[in-house]
Design a protein around this motif. Structure first.
Motif, short mmCIF file in Angstrom:
data_model
loop_
_atom_site.label_atom_id
_atom_site.label_comp_id
_atom_site.label_asym_id
_atom_site.label_seq_id
_atom_site.Cartn_x
_atom_site.Cartn_y
_atom_site.Cartn_z
N ILE A 104 -9.28 -4.23 -6.60
CA ILE A 104 -7.94 -4.18 -6.01
C ILE A 104 -7.74 -2.86 -5.27
O ILE A 104 -7.19 -2.82 -4.16
N GLY A 105 -8.22 -1.78 -5.88
CA GLY A 105 -8.12 -0.49 -5.22
C GLY A 105 -8.87 -0.46 -3.90
O GLY A 105 -8.38 0.09 -2.89
N TRP A 124 -9.71 -3.16 -2.03
CA TRP A 124 -9.02 -4.06 -1.09
C TRP A 124 -7.79 -3.37 -0.48
O TRP A 124 -7.54 -3.48 0.72
N ASN A 125 -7.04 -2.66 -1.31
CA ASN A 125 -5.87 -1.94 -0.79
C ASN A 125 -6.28 -0.87 0.21
O ASN A 125 -5.63 -0.69 1.25
N ALA A 126 -7.38 -0.16 -0.10
CA ALA A 126 -7.85 0.90 0.81
C ALA A 126 -8.27 0.31 2.16
O ALA A 126 -7.92 0.85 3.22
N THR A 175 -7.25 -2.43 3.49
CA THR A 175 -6.03 -2.89 4.16
C THR A 175 -5.28 -1.73 4.80
O THR A 175 -4.88 -1.79 5.97
N GLU A 176 -5.07 -0.67 4.02
CA GLU A 176 -4.33 0.50 4.53
C GLU A 176 -5.05 1.18 5.69
O GLU A 176 -4.41 1.80 6.56
#
Length: 352
Positions: free
Chosen positions: A77-78, A80-82, A84-85
């Protein structure tokens, strides 16, 4: 050293491979290059890698914490978030630069992000070179249960540069050696004999042959319906032992290879009892394993917990634990049922 052609991707070897990597990136016109590292590979491998990457594409580095304990959905999740950001899209590519945790987790992350982006494996440990980076398996652990969440997905390329082995310690080299021993016992006994005799050991040749064997097996059975199950030799009990030490607060973790080495000794012993695998060869495997690895005594009071973890092995069918056992070197039998008391006896044999 020649390129090995896998199912849908090439496995390139050594420094000339970086030109192949640059050509692939240019050909596919990726929007952004994400490089997944941990703190160790960022410090020791990234500076060695980045000068070899010839591209004008945007490069972003994503760092996770090292260790099997971080190979989980929370870490995914970390990442994937990175991505995306940092503006990742379906034309992005993820390069995994690291050991087995990085390649397993990175491939899974890439395969799920926006229903799948390309990824490229650049293994930096012996274990990831001969096993994790090749074969199309990706995934993460569920708690301490090994590789419970994952999928089959192939990289666009694997680049094996053995100079990265200069950045890892002897314990990690030994961890990867367990997988080479596995290939030797089940598929090509010459590999096992080379390690056993330790005469003029040429690690590059061992790596190439190990990758070649894994690729031969995977080409015949990509989804582990039959032959590919031999790659699980030593892993059924070995994974349970690895998971037990991972979750035990008062015990030091074992490396993957250390646990698999114990599993191979135990499963050779089971083979001698159920399939008449020669006893002298059981002793030969045990002697070789003990000579390479610091011996870990499995305490009798821990057997129950290890057996409980064994029941969660992802290869189980209808609650039945399935083992790969041996009639002889290079002569195996799949989907063997082993009585619980014999599994315990095998751990006692390892301890003896």
């Amino acid at each position: 050293m020649k390129t090995i052609e896998a199912v849908t991707y090439p496995v390139h070897f050594h420094s000339q491979s970086y030109q192949d990597l640059s050509n692939l990136i240019a050909k596919n016109n990726y929007s952004t290059i994400f490089i997944l590292v941990d703190e160790n590979t960022f410090e020791h491998c990234y500076p060695k890698f980045i000068p070899n990457l010839a591209t004008d594409k945007r490069i972003e580095v994503i760092e996770i914490e090292s260790g099997e304990i971080n190979k989980n959905i929370e870490t995914c999740i970390g990442v994937w978030n990175a991505i995306t950001e940092l503006g990742g899209d379906r034309k992005s590519v993820l390069i995994t630069l690291g050991g087995g945790v990085i390649t397993d987790l990175g491939g899974f992350v890439a395969s799920c992000f926006k229903r799948g982006i390309d990824f490229i494996n650049i293994p930096t440990t012996l274990l990831s070179m001969v096993d994790a980076s090749v074969g199309g398996k990706t995934g993460v652990d569920l708690g301490v249960l090994k590789n419970q969440i994952g999928l089959f997905a192939n990289p666009e390329m694997v680049l094996v540069d053995t100079s990265y082995l200069e950045t890892v310690n002897e314990r990690e080299i030994k961890s990867g050696t367990a997988e080479i021993i596995k290939y030797g016992i089940t598929y090509d006994v010459k590999l096992f004999n080379e390690i056993k005799n330790n005469k003029n050991l040429k690690i590059n040749d061992l790596i190439f042959r190990a990758v070649e064997i894994k690729n031969e097996v995977v080409l015949k059975d990509p989804k582990e319906k039959d032959l590919r199950k031999i790659l699980n030799f030593g892993h059924t009990l070995g994974h349970a032992i690895e998971s037990f030490y991972l979750e035990s607060e008062n015990k030091d973790n074992l490396t993957h290879g250390e646990a698999i080495a114990i599993g191979m000794v135990c499963e050779c012993f089971m083979s001698s009892k159920l399939l008449n695998f020669p006893k002298e060869k059981v002793a030969e495997v045990k002697e070789t394993i003990v000579s390479i690895y610091t011996k870990t005594i499995l305490l009798k009071e821990d057997f129950t917990a290890i057996m409980d973890l064994l029941k969660h092995d992802k290869k189980n069918v209808n609650g039945q634990v399935n083992f790969v056992l041996l009639n002889d070197y290079e002569d195996f039998k799949l989907d063997c049922k082993v009585p619980e008391e014999l599994i315990i006896e095998s751990m006692e044999y390892y301890n003896s």
